[in-house]
Design a protein around this motif. Structure first.
Motif: not given
Lengths: 272, 226
Positions: A65-67, A249-254, B95-97, B162-165
């Motif tokens: 969700v946050s993503f 859970n929020f690092s990507l969104a931030l 992929m993040n999950a 961000a995901l790439g990292y």
């Protein structure tokens, strides 16, 4: 002078924003919500059968969700972009089911080739709706008929033990290839970034019927990409070394917000 | 002899039913427009446009299913192919999950995680869009503020950075070849790459997979974290 085209014009703009178009969009929204909840519920039931912890389930949901919030705002801006030509409900529908902005802009433009906003008729609008809907079904149709066979014959073998363990690297490699393509895309835009001019929510044509291209070469996407990468590294350090677990859970969104703020700051400085 | 339906068979069955329902509802939109207005589509305008776009989207759609479905699993593939926005949202989200939950692609646990991720992502997008439409009048001038345009123009670059990292950190040996290849590709053929990103993704995936297989066969990946 024949008054019919004027009547048509009034009608077409009414159709674009008609209450029944909104009703269709609302119905599709409900269908998508109900379908998603149904799949999520089944997955949740299965998670219990597999003995997966509630924390794991929560992590998958909260992080997703946050993503998704920021890219979703981006998708909604796509609705506003296309609303000039097609009104709100049709782009809302198209970007809710199967659509993606670049597909839809292209579909609308190919279907509406040579048609300007002022000259659009009801027949044009109905035709555009048919083209936008039917042209994009191929991937899904292929999934209906062949996904099961593909999974049984190919994927299971690739991920199974028969492949001597390469399976666990295979899909990381595929995804890293995908991320690399986006890095390449950001680098390419430093050299050349030609975009088609969009007017009234569709690609504009010049006097000879060709698309109008503009070069906007820019290093902003690469800076944004690197900035959010650095931000992610920082958050990752906080999570791993400083044990700030809630950040997970929020690092990507931030990190994305940080990259986007960098883009805004560059824009304020006149760098686009 | 009829064999018993397995859990995976059921997932396919449910997915197909959902997809057929979804397509029917999608197609009902232009058909309703035709029925309500009484104006049929112009076949001379429809067929050339439909054929032109199908030339692009038919192979594109097949390649998308082949490339993305292993990452999504069964249910999430059906759901994602109905709701769209795959490469820019659903795939990175799943992929993040997976990365957070430390599940392995192809495992029953990953099927659950990917389905939850794509469902949650779809619900979020749908709610954001609905909220946006309801609040359209106050929101439009805000979202169209020139100062905010760069933020949303480059949201996908921010996402993949961000995901790439995370993926680069976890798989350092897998990065070099595809990354150098795609950067060189971007510098040498920028127009092609930007204009044909979907094709570039497939090329990137192929190069990356071939490089990974060579490294795997040479036992370079033996100690690599998955």
């Amino acid at each position: 002078m024949n008054p019919v085209p004027r009547l048509f014009l009034a009608t077409v703009s009414e159709i674009k924003e008609a209450w029944w178009m909104y009703a269709l969009a609302a119905f599709i929204t409900l269908f998508i919500l109900a379908g998603s909840l149904f799949f999520a519920r089944n997955a949740y039931v299965q998670s219990k059968k597999l003995g997966m912890s509630k924390e794991l389930v929560k992590k998958a949901v909260v992080s997703s969700v946050s993503f998704s919030v920021l890219p979703s705002v981006g998708i909604f801006i796509g609705v506003i972009t296309m609303s000039g030509m097609l009104g709100i409900p049709l782009p809302w529908i198209r970007l809710s089911v199967v659509g993606a902005l670049h597909y839809e802009l292209l579909a609308a433009s190919v279907a509406a080739e040579g048609i300007t906003l002022a000259a659009m008729t009801t027949e044009n609008l109905v035709t555009i709706a048919f083209v936008m809907t039917l042209s994009i079904l191929w991937g899904g149709l292929f999934a209906i008929f062949f996904l099961k066979k593909y999974q049984t014959k190919v994927i299971s073998k690739a991920t199974g033990t028969g492949n001597k363990g390469f399976g666990k690297f295979l899909f990381d490699a595929v995804f890293i290839g995908m991320i690399s393509a986006y890095v390449g895309d950001a680098v390419a835009k430093i050299v050349k970034y030609e975009t088609r001019l969009v007017i009234d929510g569709a690609y504009a044509l010049d006097g000879t019927g060709n698309y109008i291209w503009e070069d906007h070469k820019t290093f902003v996407p690469l800076i944004v990409l690197l900035s959010s990468m650095v931000a992610m590294a920082f958050f990752d350090w906080l999570i791993r070394k400083k044990q700030v677990k809630w950040l997970e859970n929020f690092s990507l969104a931030l990190s994305m917000i940080f990259g986007m703020i960098v883009a805004v700051v560059l824009g304020i400085g006149g760098i686009y | 002899m009829a064999r018993e339906r397995t859990y995976v068979d059921n997932l396919h069955r449910t997915g197909r039913i959902f997809m057929i329902l979804g397509f029917s509802i999608m197609i009902s939109v232009p058909v309703t427009m035709w029925a309500v207005t009484g104006v049929a589509p112009d076949t001379e305008m429809f067929f050339p446009a439909f054929l032109t776009l199908s030339l692009l989207y038919l192979p594109g759609g097949i390649i998308e299913v082949i490339t993305y479905s292993p990452m999504l699993g069964t249910s999430a593939t059906y759901l994602a192919f109905i709701t769209g926005n795959l490469s820019n949202l659903k795939i990175p989200c799943a992929m993040n999950a997976r990365e957070l939950c430390k599940t392995t692609i192809g495992s029953p646990e990953n099927e659950v995680v990917a389905t939850l991720a794509v469902s949650a992502s779809t619900i979020t997008t749908t709610l954001v869009m609905t909220f946006g439409v309801i609040m359209l009048i106050p929101l439009t001038p805000l979202l169209e503020l020139p100062v905010l345009q760069p933020a949303f123009n480059w949201v996908v670059s921010a996402l993949f950075g961000a995901l790439g990292y995370k993926y680069f950190r976890n798989n350092p040996k897998l990065i070099a070849v595809p990354l150098v290849f795609m950067i060189a590709f971007g510098l040498l053929a920028p127009g092609f790459l930007v204009g044909n990103l979907a094709i570039a993704i497939v090329i990137g995936a192929l190069v990356s997979t071939i490089a990974a297989k060579i490294l795997f066969d040479k036992h370079v990946l033996d100690k690599e974290a998955s």
